[in-house]
Design a protein around this motif. Structure first.
Motif, PDB file in Angstrom:
ATOM      1  N   ASN A  63       0.809  -1.231  -0.030  1.00 32.13           N
ATOM      2  CA  ASN A  63       0.028   0.148   0.029  1.00 32.13           C
ATOM      3  C   ASN A  63       0.764   1.246  -0.162  1.00 32.13           C
ATOM      4  O   ASN A  63       0.266   2.300   0.367  1.00 32.13           O
ATOM      5  CB  ASN A  63      -0.915  -0.082   1.408  1.00 32.13           C
ATOM      6  CG  ASN A  63      -2.238  -0.988   0.982  1.00 32.13           C
ATOM      7  OD1 ASN A  63      -2.436  -1.212  -0.012  1.00 32.13           O
ATOM      8  ND2 ASN A  63      -2.633  -1.607   2.098  1.00 32.13           N
ATOM      9  N   GLY A  64       2.242   1.080  -0.133  1.00 31.17           N
ATOM     10  CA  GLY A  64       3.012   2.462  -0.746  1.00 31.17           C
ATOM     11  C   GLY A  64       3.659   2.944   0.763  1.00 31.17           C
ATOM     12  O   GLY A  64       3.988   4.197   0.832  1.00 31.17           O
ATOM     13  N   ILE A  65       3.437   2.392   2.015  1.00 28.69           N
ATOM     14  CA  ILE A  65       3.886   2.736   3.019  1.00 28.69           C
ATOM     15  C   ILE A  65       5.262   2.537   3.282  1.00 28.69           C
ATOM     16  O   ILE A  65       5.905   1.340   2.848  1.00 28.69           O
ATOM     17  CB  ILE A  65       3.192   2.222   4.299  1.00 28.69           C
ATOM     18  CG1 ILE A  65       1.784   2.790   4.637  1.00 28.69           C
ATOM     19  CG2 ILE A  65       3.944   2.491   5.628  1.00 28.69           C
ATOM     20  CD1 ILE A  65       1.123   1.942   5.625  1.00 28.69           C
ATOM     21  N   VAL A  66       6.431   3.674   3.615  1.00 27.63           N
ATOM     22  CA  VAL A  66       7.844   3.243   3.672  1.00 27.63           C
ATOM     23  C   VAL A  66       8.238   3.330   5.198  1.00 27.63           C
ATOM     24  O   VAL A  66       9.645   2.742   5.391  1.00 27.63           O
ATOM     25  CB  VAL A  66       8.628   3.991   2.713  1.00 27.63           C
ATOM     26  CG1 VAL A  66       8.220   3.984   1.154  1.00 27.63           C
ATOM     27  CG2 VAL A  66       8.212   5.590   3.134  1.00 27.63           C
ATOM     28  N   ALA A  67       7.702   3.778   5.939  1.00 24.62           N
ATOM     29  CA  ALA A  67       8.080   3.945   7.374  1.00 24.62           C
ATOM     30  C   ALA A  67       6.873   4.003   8.245  1.00 24.62           C
ATOM     31  O   ALA A  67       5.757   4.404   7.974  1.00 24.62           O
ATOM     32  CB  ALA A  67       8.993   5.131   7.594  1.00 24.62           C
ATOM     33  N   VAL A  68       7.176   3.184   9.557  1.00 26.13           N
ATOM     34  CA  VAL A  68       6.111   3.116  10.630  1.00 26.13           C
ATOM     35  C   VAL A  68       6.659   3.523  11.818  1.00 26.13           C
ATOM     36  O   VAL A  68       7.644   2.814  12.213  1.00 26.13           O
ATOM     37  CB  VAL A  68       5.665   1.699  10.558  1.00 26.13           C
ATOM     38  CG1 VAL A  68       4.509   1.373  11.344  1.00 26.13           C
ATOM     39  CG2 VAL A  68       5.303   1.144   8.981  1.00 26.13           C
ATOM     40  N   ALA A  69       5.814   4.265  12.608  1.00 24.30           N
ATOM     41  CA  ALA A  69       5.878   4.310  13.918  1.00 24.30           C
ATOM     42  C   ALA A  69       5.066   3.453  14.551  1.00 24.30           C
ATOM     43  O   ALA A  69       3.846   3.457  14.658  1.00 24.30           O
ATOM     44  CB  ALA A  69       5.395   5.896  14.535  1.00 24.30           C
ATOM     45  N   ASP A  70       5.482   2.399  15.209  1.00 21.62           N
ATOM     46  CA  ASP A  70       4.627   1.127  15.700  1.00 21.62           C
ATOM     47  C   ASP A  70       4.774   0.982  17.263  1.00 21.62           C
ATOM     48  O   ASP A  70       5.998   1.086  17.928  1.00 21.62           O
ATOM     49  CB  ASP A  70       5.476  -0.118  15.126  1.00 21.62           C
ATOM     50  CG  ASP A  70       4.741  -1.235  15.074  1.00 21.62           C
ATOM     51  OD1 ASP A  70       3.516  -1.147  14.566  1.00 21.62           O
ATOM     52  OD2 ASP A  70       5.138  -2.187  15.807  1.00 21.62           O
ATOM     53  N   ILE A  71       3.821   0.719  17.791  1.00 22.16           N
ATOM     54  CA  ILE A  71       3.609   0.610  19.338  1.00 22.16           C
ATOM     55  C   ILE A  71       3.968  -0.965  19.587  1.00 22.16           C
ATOM     56  O   ILE A  71       3.493  -1.905  19.158  1.00 22.16           O
ATOM     57  CB  ILE A  71       2.348   0.873  19.659  1.00 22.16           C
ATOM     58  CG1 ILE A  71       1.993   2.351  19.561  1.00 22.16           C
ATOM     59  CG2 ILE A  71       2.180   0.633  21.243  1.00 22.16           C
ATOM     60  CD1 ILE A  71       2.590   3.135  19.982  1.00 22.16           C
ATOM     61  N   SER A  72       4.527  -1.324  20.602  1.00 22.60           N
ATOM     62  CA  SER A  72       5.025  -2.583  21.067  1.00 22.60           C
ATOM     63  C   SER A  72       4.960  -2.821  22.390  1.00 22.60           C
ATOM     64  O   SER A  72       5.411  -1.831  23.166  1.00 22.60           O
ATOM     65  CB  SER A  72       6.467  -2.943  20.528  1.00 22.60           C
ATOM     66  OG  SER A  72       6.440  -3.469  19.022  1.00 22.60           O
ATOM     67  N   ASN A  73       4.199  -3.822  22.794  1.00 23.12           N
ATOM     68  CA  ASN A  73       4.085  -4.272  24.204  1.00 23.12           C
ATOM     69  C   ASN A  73       5.123  -5.515  24.391  1.00 23.12           C
ATOM     70  O   ASN A  73       4.941  -6.007  25.584  1.00 23.12           O
ATOM     71  CB  ASN A  73       2.748  -4.388  24.721  1.00 23.12           C
ATOM     72  CG  ASN A  73       1.887  -3.142  24.515  1.00 23.12           C
ATOM     73  OD1 ASN A  73       1.019  -3.426  23.635  1.00 23.12           O
ATOM     74  ND2 ASN A  73       2.127  -2.076  24.972  1.00 23.12           N
ATOM     75  N   SER A  74       5.647  -6.193  23.503  1.00 20.62           N
ATOM     76  CA  SER A  74       6.403  -7.442  23.580  1.00 20.62           C
ATOM     77  C   SER A  74       7.475  -7.255  22.483  1.00 20.62           C
ATOM     78  O   SER A  74       7.699  -6.404  21.857  1.00 20.62           O
ATOM     79  CB  SER A  74       5.359  -8.689  23.163  1.00 20.62           C
ATOM     80  OG  SER A  74       5.022  -8.456  21.841  1.00 20.62           O
ATOM     81  N   ASN A  75       8.374  -8.569  22.726  1.00 21.51           N
ATOM     82  CA  ASN A  75       9.437  -8.615  21.981  1.00 21.51           C
ATOM     83  C   ASN A  75       8.985  -9.252  20.554  1.00 21.51           C
ATOM     84  O   ASN A  75      10.042  -9.588  19.679  1.00 21.51           O
ATOM     85  CB  ASN A  75      10.724  -9.079  22.545  1.00 21.51           C
ATOM     86  CG  ASN A  75      10.513 -10.776  23.013  1.00 21.51           C
ATOM     87  OD1 ASN A  75       9.450 -11.098  22.785  1.00 21.51           O
ATOM     88  ND2 ASN A  75      11.114 -11.055  23.779  1.00 21.51           N
ATOM     89  N   PHE A  76       7.878  -9.634  20.152  1.00 22.20           N
ATOM     90  CA  PHE A  76       7.410 -10.304  19.116  1.00 22.20           C
ATOM     91  C   PHE A  76       7.780 -10.091  17.827  1.00 22.20           C
ATOM     92  O   PHE A  76       7.911 -10.695  16.896  1.00 22.20           O
ATOM     93  CB  PHE A  76       5.912 -10.756  19.207  1.00 22.20           C
ATOM     94  CG  PHE A  76       5.449 -11.405  20.296  1.00 22.20           C
ATOM     95  CD1 PHE A  76       6.271 -12.162  21.222  1.00 22.20           C
ATOM     96  CD2 PHE A  76       4.157 -11.321  20.788  1.00 22.20           C
ATOM     97  CE1 PHE A  76       5.896 -12.917  22.278  1.00 22.20           C
ATOM     98  CE2 PHE A  76       3.783 -12.023  21.990  1.00 22.20           C
ATOM     99  CZ  PHE A  76       4.523 -12.773  22.716  1.00 22.20           C
ATOM    100  N   THR A  77       7.863  -8.703  17.510  1.00 22.88           N
ATOM    101  CA  THR A  77       8.154  -7.870  16.158  1.00 22.88           C
ATOM    102  C   THR A  77       9.518  -7.742  15.870  1.00 22.88           C
ATOM    103  O   THR A  77      10.002  -7.106  15.153  1.00 22.88           O
ATOM    104  CB  THR A  77       7.276  -6.815  15.870  1.00 22.88           C
ATOM    105  OG1 THR A  77       7.357  -5.926  16.832  1.00 22.88           O
ATOM    106  CG2 THR A  77       5.984  -7.361  15.809  1.00 22.88           C
ATOM    107  N   ILE A  78      10.435  -8.036  16.824  1.00 22.19           N
ATOM    108  CA  ILE A  78      11.874  -7.458  16.838  1.00 22.19           C
ATOM    109  C   ILE A  78      12.460  -8.271  15.233  1.00 22.19           C
ATOM    110  O   ILE A  78      13.288  -7.284  14.655  1.00 22.19           O
ATOM    111  CB  ILE A  78      12.634  -8.251  17.884  1.00 22.19           C
ATOM    112  CG1 ILE A  78      12.208  -7.325  19.097  1.00 22.19           C
ATOM    113  CG2 ILE A  78      14.261  -7.892  17.661  1.00 22.19           C
ATOM    114  CD1 ILE A  78      12.966  -7.693  20.299  1.00 22.19           C
ATOM    115  N   GLY A  79      12.378  -9.605  15.056  1.00 22.35           N
ATOM    116  CA  GLY A  79      12.828 -10.043  14.140  1.00 22.35           C
ATOM    117  C   GLY A  79      12.152  -9.702  12.500  1.00 22.35           C
ATOM    118  O   GLY A  79      12.907  -9.507  11.628  1.00 22.35           O
TER     119      GLY A  79
END
Length: 390
Positions: free
Chosen positions: A111-127
């Protein structure tokens, strides 16, 4: 290298270029922008396109780790019920969570997104974030409305942030109704000493202001539902935003997210303080949860820095900044395409500190290029679509 010609190129930082040509190298860096083919690039074939070319989109509010909640929460029930539902269904097998997050990451790229400010409460998305083609800044989000738990909660947040490094990461409060004054003070002390931008959910519903003003409404019931004793809390006789602004650092960029019930008095109150406040709208999530939008005109009239976000797939049916722009255009026809593109590109890049490379089509940058088709002149329509070019 590649060259693209379109009906218009919208650099965002400058006026649109009719029948413009933009040339990029293999890494996506902008080499040239013009309305004529430049002599240095005569041997590069030009791909001729119908539509307008715009920079890659910046999503300044997402919860990628909640992507497995798509279609699992009933819309239109209000924020308090939404929070209860998320608490009830968010826990899942880590494989399910990471697979859904990877799919969401691919959806944002498409959808053409190049950067994301992302909220995390865990380490699940590190990789995922380490491997993604998207640029991520992770906000490690803290909850804790009981003063006695502040030190432990903040220590855990520091440890989680360390797990994300060397990725871009900072520690932030979740929302006024979920963070004690003691925890806010710890975040402020930490933010005062280094680079720690903040992203805070703000005034998503009237009950948030009612809670801070009178200690009444849905959040009192929510804490009873969660079995948390908040007898210590005293109403502040003013809205939540006005109550927490003095607790926030003046040395960092701060993103207030949603702002569904923010009013003009709140905005005037903030202007009395030396705070670097930015404002993020997630219109589709606002409609999904509360069935209403912020008073966007107030923010426009005050000349405030506005960005766009998608929120999570728990409260949205897609992760698409164009879709957010379309919703705003439908409800506020006076908003120009130029304004919406600024919100969806350069403003977000400036907040994230990546405007030297992203957010506008300028020689030397690598902003990504999107083709928008199906516009009615310069108006976004239900038929408007995005295609990622670079």
């Amino acid at each position: 290298m590649k060259s693209f010609r379109a009906d218009y190129i919208y650099p965002v930082h400058a006026d649109p270029i009719k029948n413009g040509i933009v040339t990029v190298d293999d890494a996506g860096k902008i080499i040239a922008i013009s309305d004529v083919q430049q002599s240095d690039f005569q041997n590069i074939p030009i791909e001729r396109l119908s539509g307008i070319i715009v920079p890659g989109f910046i999503n300044t509010h997402c919860h990628t780790e909640l992507s497995h909640l798509r279609d699992k929460i009933e819309p239109g029930k209000g924020l308090v019920d939404f929070i209860k539902s998320v608490q009830g269904v968010r826990h899942a097998d880590i494989g399910e969570i990471t697979a859904a997050a990877e799919k969401a990451d691919a959806e944002m790229q498409e959808n053409g997104i190049v950067a994301v400010a992302d909220i995390s409460n865990s380490n699940f998305t590190i990789g995922l974030k380490a491997q993604s083609k998207l640029y991520y800044h992770t906000f490690v989000e803290v909850f804790g409305f009981l003063p006695e738990s502040a030190e432990v909660i903040f220590a855990n947040a520091l440890a989680l942030a360390d797990e994300f490094r060397p990725q871009s990461v900072s520690i932030t409060a979740h929302a006024p109704y979920s963070v004690s004054k003691d925890l806010f003070k710890l975040i402020k002390r930490y933010s005062d000493s280094g680079n720690n931008p903040l992203s805070i959910h703000n005034q998503e519903c009237e009950d948030e202001n009612k809670f801070y003003r009178y200690k009444l409404g849905g959040f009192v019931d929510l804490y009873k539902h969660l079995g948390i004793d908040i007898d210590y809390f005293r109403p502040q006789a003013r809205n939540s935003l006005q109550s927490v602004i003095p607790l926030l650092t003046n040395r960092q960029k701060i993103l207030m997210v949603h702002n569904t019930c923010t009013n003009l008095k709140d905005i005037y109150f903030i202007k009395r303080f030396d705070r670097n406040i930015n404002w993020c709208f997630c219109p589709n999530a606002n409609l999904y949860i509360e069935k209403r939008l912020p008073k966007v005109e107030l923010f426009v009239n005050q000349g405030l820095n506005i960005t766009l976000g998608t929120d999570s797939l728990a409260s949205n049916n897609k992760l698409c900044i164009l879709s957010e722009m379309r919703t705003l255009q439908q409800h506020l026809p006076s908003l120009s395409l130029d304004t919406l593109l600024e919100w969806g590109t350069i403003n977000g890049a400036k907040f994230m500190g990546i405007d030297s490379t992203k957010g506008s089509i300028e020689v030397g940058k690598t902003p990504g290029l999107n083709l928008l088709t199906g516009l009615n002149g310069s108006t976004i329509t239900p038929e408007t679509a995005v295609r990622k070019l670079v």
